[in-house]
Design a protein around this motif. Structure first.
Motif, PDB file in Angstrom:
ATOM      1  N   HIS A 177       0.822  -1.224   0.000  1.00 41.33           N
ATOM      2  CA  HIS A 177       0.000   0.000   0.000  1.00 41.33           C
ATOM      3  C   HIS A 177       0.848   1.262   0.000  1.00 41.33           C
ATOM      4  O   HIS A 177       0.442   2.298   0.548  1.00 41.33           O
ATOM      5  CB  HIS A 177      -0.970   0.004   1.179  1.00 41.33           C
ATOM      6  N   GLY A 178       2.018   1.176  -0.603  1.00 43.19           N
ATOM      7  CA  GLY A 178       2.847   2.367  -0.756  1.00 43.19           C
ATOM      8  C   GLY A 178       3.425   2.869   0.548  1.00 43.19           C
ATOM      9  O   GLY A 178       3.441   2.184   1.569  1.00 43.19           O
ATOM     10  N   PHE A 179       3.909   4.102   0.493  1.00 44.66           N
ATOM     11  CA  PHE A 179       4.474   4.717   1.689  1.00 44.66           C
ATOM     12  C   PHE A 179       3.368   5.081   2.672  1.00 44.66           C
ATOM     13  O   PHE A 179       2.251   5.440   2.269  1.00 44.66           O
ATOM     14  CB  PHE A 179       5.251   5.987   1.323  1.00 44.66           C
ATOM     15  N   SER A 180       3.678   5.031   3.945  1.00 38.17           N
ATOM     16  CA  SER A 180       2.707   5.417   4.957  1.00 38.17           C
ATOM     17  C   SER A 180       2.575   6.934   5.008  1.00 38.17           C
ATOM     18  O   SER A 180       3.575   7.656   5.057  1.00 38.17           O
ATOM     19  CB  SER A 180       3.135   4.893   6.336  1.00 38.17           C
ATOM     20  N   SER A 181       1.344   7.406   5.054  1.00 37.92           N
ATOM     21  CA  SER A 181       1.097   8.845   5.154  1.00 37.92           C
ATOM     22  C   SER A 181       1.375   9.377   6.556  1.00 37.92           C
ATOM     23  O   SER A 181       1.277  10.580   6.800  1.00 37.92           O
ATOM     24  CB  SER A 181      -0.346   9.163   4.756  1.00 37.92           C
ATOM     25  N   ASP A 182       1.729   8.488   7.492  1.00 38.42           N
ATOM     26  CA  ASP A 182       2.062   8.935   8.849  1.00 38.42           C
ATOM     27  C   ASP A 182       3.370   9.707   8.906  1.00 38.42           C
ATOM     28  O   ASP A 182       3.635  10.401   9.882  1.00 38.42           O
ATOM     29  CB  ASP A 182       2.174   7.732   9.790  1.00 38.42           C
ATOM     30  N   TYR A 183       4.200   9.565   7.863  1.00 38.61           N
ATOM     31  CA  TYR A 183       5.511  10.204   7.851  1.00 38.61           C
ATOM     32  C   TYR A 183       5.530  11.309   6.796  1.00 38.61           C
ATOM     33  O   TYR A 183       5.357  11.036   5.612  1.00 38.61           O
ATOM     34  CB  TYR A 183       6.609   9.194   7.532  1.00 38.61           C
ATOM     35  N   PHE A 184       5.752  12.536   7.236  1.00 35.05           N
ATOM     36  CA  PHE A 184       5.879  13.636   6.280  1.00 35.05           C
ATOM     37  C   PHE A 184       7.225  13.549   5.564  1.00 35.05           C
ATOM     38  O   PHE A 184       7.331  13.720   4.351  1.00 35.05           O
ATOM     39  CB  PHE A 184       5.760  14.975   7.016  1.00 35.05           C
TER      40      PHE A 184
END
Length: 269
Positions: A177-184
């Motif tokens: 599911h790609g990169f986590s959006s939790d990390y800017f």
């Protein structure tokens, strides 16, 4: 999907001084069928430079209304523009690539378990810089250290790869599911490699293949980037190392801030 074709994704943010080189490198490669540039609301001439390099629809520019961060920008490119390539290359704008990089890497994917491969990154003068590391532990987070992988020029499995250059099997990137959006910014590359490995995909560095990566190495990190790094470190530690890992990250924050204060006092004396 067309076999052995690569869609390259470049995320820009005030990257005008670098973007011409990486676009020139990528457009010259036979395996690269498309280059997707996602601009995170730059205030310099990044987008103008990209528009000037659009050739026969091989380059696509996505302009974000705000700086959504690195991982979210890559995910947007994959979701909107990367439907027909078997491989996805995530490439920083400040990276320089030799003409044979993809020729040397794509054959590695004959191994059906290989999810992502990276290369040895180096400064323009040839000095190696961080490319692959072991996963952070509570103790390394507390000590604010990183364990580099010694590959000796070999192609070997590693825990995680620097996000400045990653060549992903499309299916693997989709499965995690790609990169986590939790990390800017920061730790998104550690997190995605950890999730890939947990799903059974191999993470590999081709130690004999190199690419240039100059930006940031040896330069002083801005306060804003330091804050982003600390936030991401805390999120990673909580997710993967539990409450004790989160506590180690908080302690590391305190130690870093105390060190900064002591240095300032020393400079003022």
């Amino acid at each position: 999907m067309n076999p052995r074709t690569v869609t390259a994704i470049v995320v820009t943010y005030n990257s005008g001084r670098f973007v011409d080189r990486i676009l020139e490198d990528l457009l010259a490669m036979d395996h690269v069928d498309r280059v997707v540039v996602v601009d995170n609301n730059s205030s310099d001439d990044s987008t103008a430079r990209v528009r000037s390099r659009i050739v026969r629809e091989k380059v696509t520019l996505i302009e974000s209304a705000s700086n959504v961060g690195f991982g979210a920008a890559v995910n947007r490119a994959v979701n909107e523009e990367c439907q027909h390539s078997e491989f996805i290359a995530v490439v920083n704008p400040d990276v320089g690539l030799g003409a044979d990089v993809f020729d040397r890497l794509l054959d590695q994917f004959d191994d059906d378990q290989l999810g992502v491969i990276g290369v040895q990154l180096a400064r323009s003068d040839g000095t190696p810089v961080s490319s692959a590391r072991s996963f952070p532990s509570r103790s390394t987070i507390l000590r604010r250290t990183a364990v580099e992988v010694e590959h000796g020029g070999r192609t070997i499995s590693v825990d995680w790869l620097c996000g400045a250059f990653m060549l992903w099997r499309h299916d693997a990137f989709r499965e995690v599911h790609g990169f986590s959006s939790d990390y800017f910014l920061y730790y998104e590359d550690v997190d995605i490699c950890r999730r890939a490995r947990e799903l059974g995909w191999d993470v590999v560095i081709a130690g004999s293949v190199s690419a240039v990566h100059d930006q940031g190495h040896g330069a002083k990190t801005s306060p804003a980037l330091l804050r982003a790094n600390r936030r991401s470190r805390r999120r990673y530690a909580r997710r993967w190392l539990g409450r004790s890992g989160w506590g180690a990250a908080l302690a590391a924050d305190v130690l870093e801030q105390a060190g900064t204060t002591l240095r300032r006092i020393g400079l003022r004396r």
